[in-house]
Design a protein around this motif. Structure first.
Motif, PDB file in Angstrom:
ATOM      1  N   GLU A   1      31.689 150.781 -47.581  1.00  0.00           N
ATOM      2  CA  GLU A   1      31.092 151.564 -48.671  1.00  0.00           C
ATOM      3  C   GLU A   1      30.034 150.763 -49.420  1.00  0.00           C
ATOM      4  O   GLU A   1      28.957 151.279 -49.766  1.00  0.00           O
ATOM      5  CB  GLU A   1      32.178 152.022 -49.636  1.00  0.00           C
ATOM      6  N   LEU A   2      30.337 149.473 -49.663  1.00  0.00           N
ATOM      7  CA  LEU A   2      29.427 148.668 -50.469  1.00  0.00           C
ATOM      8  C   LEU A   2      28.136 148.331 -49.744  1.00  0.00           C
ATOM      9  O   LEU A   2      27.057 148.382 -50.337  1.00  0.00           O
ATOM     10  CB  LEU A   2      30.135 147.377 -50.908  1.00  0.00           C
ATOM     11  N   TYR A   3      28.212 147.972 -48.472  1.00  0.00           N
ATOM     12  CA  TYR A   3      26.971 147.573 -47.801  1.00  0.00           C
ATOM     13  C   TYR A   3      26.007 148.747 -47.717  1.00  0.00           C
ATOM     14  O   TYR A   3      24.782 148.560 -47.692  1.00  0.00           O
ATOM     15  CB  TYR A   3      27.274 146.953 -46.439  1.00  0.00           C
ATOM     16  N   GLN A   4      26.547 149.959 -47.727  1.00  0.00           N
ATOM     17  CA  GLN A   4      25.683 151.129 -47.701  1.00  0.00           C
ATOM     18  C   GLN A   4      24.978 151.360 -49.033  1.00  0.00           C
ATOM     19  O   GLN A   4      23.992 152.101 -49.091  1.00  0.00           O
ATOM     20  CB  GLN A   4      26.502 152.367 -47.314  1.00  0.00           C
ATOM     21  N   LYS A   5      25.444 150.723 -50.093  1.00  0.00           N
ATOM     22  CA  LYS A   5      24.776 150.816 -51.394  1.00  0.00           C
ATOM     23  C   LYS A   5      23.580 149.872 -51.481  1.00  0.00           C
ATOM     24  O   LYS A   5      22.759 149.982 -52.395  1.00  0.00           O
ATOM     25  CB  LYS A   5      25.762 150.455 -52.521  1.00  0.00           C
ATOM     26  N   LEU A   6      23.501 148.915 -50.567  1.00  0.00           N
ATOM     27  CA  LEU A   6      22.463 147.893 -50.626  1.00  0.00           C
ATOM     28  C   LEU A   6      21.160 148.414 -50.040  1.00  0.00           C
ATOM     29  O   LEU A   6      21.157 148.981 -48.935  1.00  0.00           O
ATOM     30  CB  LEU A   6      22.904 146.649 -49.853  1.00  0.00           C
ATOM     31  N   PRO A   7      20.039 148.210 -50.709  1.00  0.00           N
ATOM     32  CA  PRO A   7      18.754 148.640 -50.153  1.00  0.00           C
ATOM     33  C   PRO A   7      18.445 147.999 -48.811  1.00  0.00           C
ATOM     34  O   PRO A   7      17.822 148.619 -47.948  1.00  0.00           O
ATOM     35  CB  PRO A   7      17.753 148.206 -51.230  1.00  0.00           C
ATOM     36  N   GLN A   8      18.878 146.731 -48.626  1.00  0.00           N
ATOM     37  CA  GLN A   8      18.645 146.035 -47.356  1.00  0.00           C
ATOM     38  C   GLN A   8      19.952 145.361 -46.920  1.00  0.00           C
ATOM     39  O   GLN A   8      20.038 144.138 -46.849  1.00  0.00           O
ATOM     40  CB  GLN A   8      17.538 144.991 -47.483  1.00  0.00           C
ATOM     41  N   GLY A   9      20.970 146.158 -46.667  1.00  0.00           N
ATOM     42  CA  GLY A   9      22.284 145.611 -46.383  1.00  0.00           C
ATOM     43  C   GLY A   9      22.660 145.626 -44.918  1.00  0.00           C
ATOM     44  O   GLY A   9      22.224 146.486 -44.158  1.00  0.00           O
ATOM     45  N   GLU A  10      23.484 144.649 -44.526  1.00  0.00           N
ATOM     46  CA  GLU A  10      24.129 144.623 -43.222  1.00  0.00           C
ATOM     47  C   GLU A  10      25.590 144.257 -43.428  1.00  0.00           C
ATOM     48  O   GLU A  10      25.955 143.601 -44.414  1.00  0.00           O
ATOM     49  CB  GLU A  10      23.471 143.612 -42.279  1.00  0.00           C
ATOM     50  N   LEU A  11      26.432 144.686 -42.502  1.00  0.00           N
ATOM     51  CA  LEU A  11      27.860 144.380 -42.547  1.00  0.00           C
ATOM     52  C   LEU A  11      28.271 143.693 -41.265  1.00  0.00           C
ATOM     53  O   LEU A  11      27.936 144.163 -40.167  1.00  0.00           O
ATOM     54  CB  LEU A  11      28.667 145.673 -42.728  1.00  0.00           C
ATOM     55  N   GLY A  12      28.975 142.565 -41.395  1.00  0.00           N
ATOM     56  CA  GLY A  12      29.510 141.866 -40.236  1.00  0.00           C
ATOM     57  C   GLY A  12      31.011 141.733 -40.363  1.00  0.00           C
ATOM     58  O   GLY A  12      31.512 141.359 -41.428  1.00  0.00           O
ATOM     59  N   VAL A  13      31.749 142.038 -39.314  1.00  0.00           N
ATOM     60  CA  VAL A  13      33.204 141.930 -39.312  1.00  0.00           C
ATOM     61  C   VAL A  13      33.601 140.893 -38.271  1.00  0.00           C
ATOM     62  O   VAL A  13      33.253 141.025 -37.091  1.00  0.00           O
ATOM     63  CB  VAL A  13      33.864 143.289 -39.004  1.00  0.00           C
ATOM     64  N   VAL A  14      34.324 139.876 -38.726  1.00  0.00           N
ATOM     65  CA  VAL A  14      34.736 138.785 -37.845  1.00  0.00           C
ATOM     66  C   VAL A  14      36.104 139.124 -37.274  1.00  0.00           C
ATOM     67  O   VAL A  14      37.093 139.178 -38.014  1.00  0.00           O
ATOM     68  CB  VAL A  14      34.797 137.447 -38.610  1.00  0.00           C
ATOM     69  N   PRO A  15      36.213 139.362 -35.973  1.00  0.00           N
ATOM     70  CA  PRO A  15      37.502 139.770 -35.405  1.00  0.00           C
ATOM     71  C   PRO A  15      38.533 138.651 -35.448  1.00  0.00           C
ATOM     72  O   PRO A  15      38.229 137.490 -35.209  1.00  0.00           O
ATOM     73  CB  PRO A  15      37.148 140.158 -33.965  1.00  0.00           C
TER      74      PRO A  15
END
Length: 278
Positions: free
Chosen positions: A241-255
Motif C-alpha cells: 500500500e505504501l510504495y504505491q503512495k510514492l511518486p517514484q516508488g519501488e517495492l522489493g521483497v527478500v524471500p
C-alpha cells in the motif's frame, strides 16, 4: 585514521553537525552513499558480520560508491549530550551531516531505524536525496497505537502489550548477546549508558510519531521499500500500500528473510542504487 574489524580498509573520521560530533567510517569512491544502521546497534566494527550490521556488506557497496557509514546520535561512538532521542532528531542530524560534509544529492540507505530516518528526511527535505532505500523501517509510520508492532515492542520492553514504561530486566533477559551492545556503546557513552538509551527509545518505539503513512506522497525522490517476507515488524500488505503512495516508488521483497540485512537484500538494494546513481 584506518581501523581494523572490517572486511576492507576503511577510514575513521568525525564531522561536527547539529551541535555534536558524528563518528563515521568511509570507503570507496564515486557518488556518496550514506549508510544508516538500525536501533540498538551502530556502524562500528563490533557489528561486522551481525545480521543487523552493514559491516559485512561494505566491500560490495564500496566497489560502486563512496560509502559513509555513520553512527547515529547516542549510538556507538557518537555521543548524545542532549539526553533526548527521536526520529525527527535523527533526520535533522542526517540533514546537518549532509550539509557539513557538502554532499551533493547523496544516496541514502538505512536498515530498520535507519530506514525510518532516511524516509523522514525524504519527507522534510525531498530535494536532498538522489534516491532512498528503506530496508525494513516503515512500520514506525503506522498511526494506529494498537498496531501489532507497537504491542510487540511494548511486550518486549515492558513485559506486557499494554506496558507504559520500561522493565529493563525483562527486556535484557530476552536480548541476544547484550554484552555486545554494552561493549559498543559504553566505552564512549559511559558505564550504565545502555540502560539509559533503552529508556529513551522506549518512548518513541512503542507508539506512533508525528510522521505517518499519510506523509509518503511528500517523498518525491526515487525510493525503494525493501523488506523480508518473514519480517515480524513490517507488514507486507502495508508495504504494498505504501510504495504505491510514492511518486517514484519501488517495492522489493527478500524471500526467506526476517528483520535482518541479508546478502540477497543487499544485492537487491545495490541494483536499485546503481540504477539511480546518475
Amino acid at each position: 585514521m584506518a581501523i581494523s574489524g572490517y572486511p576492507i580498509p576503511v577510514t575513521e573520521r568525525a564531522v561536527h553537525a547539529n551541535g555534536i560530533d558524528f563518528w563515521y567510517v568511509e570507503a570507496g569512491a564515486g557518488v556518496p552513499l550514506l549508510l544508516l544502521h538500525g536501533g540498538t546497534v551502530s556502524n562500528g566494527p563490533l557489528w561486522t558480520g551481525h545480521k543487523y550490521g552493514w559491516g559485512a556488506h561494505l566491500a560490495a557497496l564500496a566497489k560502486h560508491f563512496h560509502v559513509i557509514a555513520l553512527d547515529t546520535r547516542g549510538h556507538g561512538r557518537t555521543r548524545n549530550p542532549s539526553g533526548e532521542l527521536s526520529y525527527r532528531l535523527y533526520a535533522e542530524d542526517l540533514l546537518a551531516v549532509i550539509e557539513a560534509l557538502e554532499l551533493d544529492r547523496p544516496l541514502i540507505a538505512g536498515f530498520s531505524d535507519g530506514g525510518t530516518t532516511a524516509t523522514i528526511l525524504g519527507m522534510i527535505a525531498p530535494e536532498v536525496p538522489r534516491a532512498i532505500v528503506d530496508y525494513a523501517g516503515y512500520q514506525t509510520f503506522n498511526p494506529d497505537p494498537d498496531a501489532s508492532n507497537y504491542r510487540r515492542l511494548r511486550n518486549w520492553f515492558g513485559g506486557s502489550p499494554n506496558a507504559t514504561k520500561l522493565d529493563y530486566d525483562h527486556f535484557s533477559s530476552d536480548l541476544v548477546d547484550p554484552q555486545r551492545h554494552i561493549d559498543d556503546f559504553e566505552p564512549t557513552q559511559g558505564a550504565g549508558y545502555f540502560r539509559t538509551y533503552i529508556e529513551q527509545i522506549f518512548t518513541f518505539w512503542t507508539k506512533p510519531m508525528e510522521f505517518t503513512y499519510a506523509d509518503y506522497p511528500r517523498i518525491t525522490a526515487p525510493m525503494l521499500m525493501l523488506v523480508g517476507d518473514r519480517d515480524p515488524s513490517c507488514s507486507l500488505a502495508d508495504g504494498v500500500e505504501l510504495y504505491q503512495k510514492l511518486p517514484q516508488g519501488e517495492l522489493g521483497v527478500v524471500p526467506g528473510a526476517c528483520h535482518e540485512v541479508t546478502s540477497l537484500g543487499r544485492d537487491m538494494m545495490l541494483d536499485y542504487l546503481r540504477r539511480h546513481q546518475d
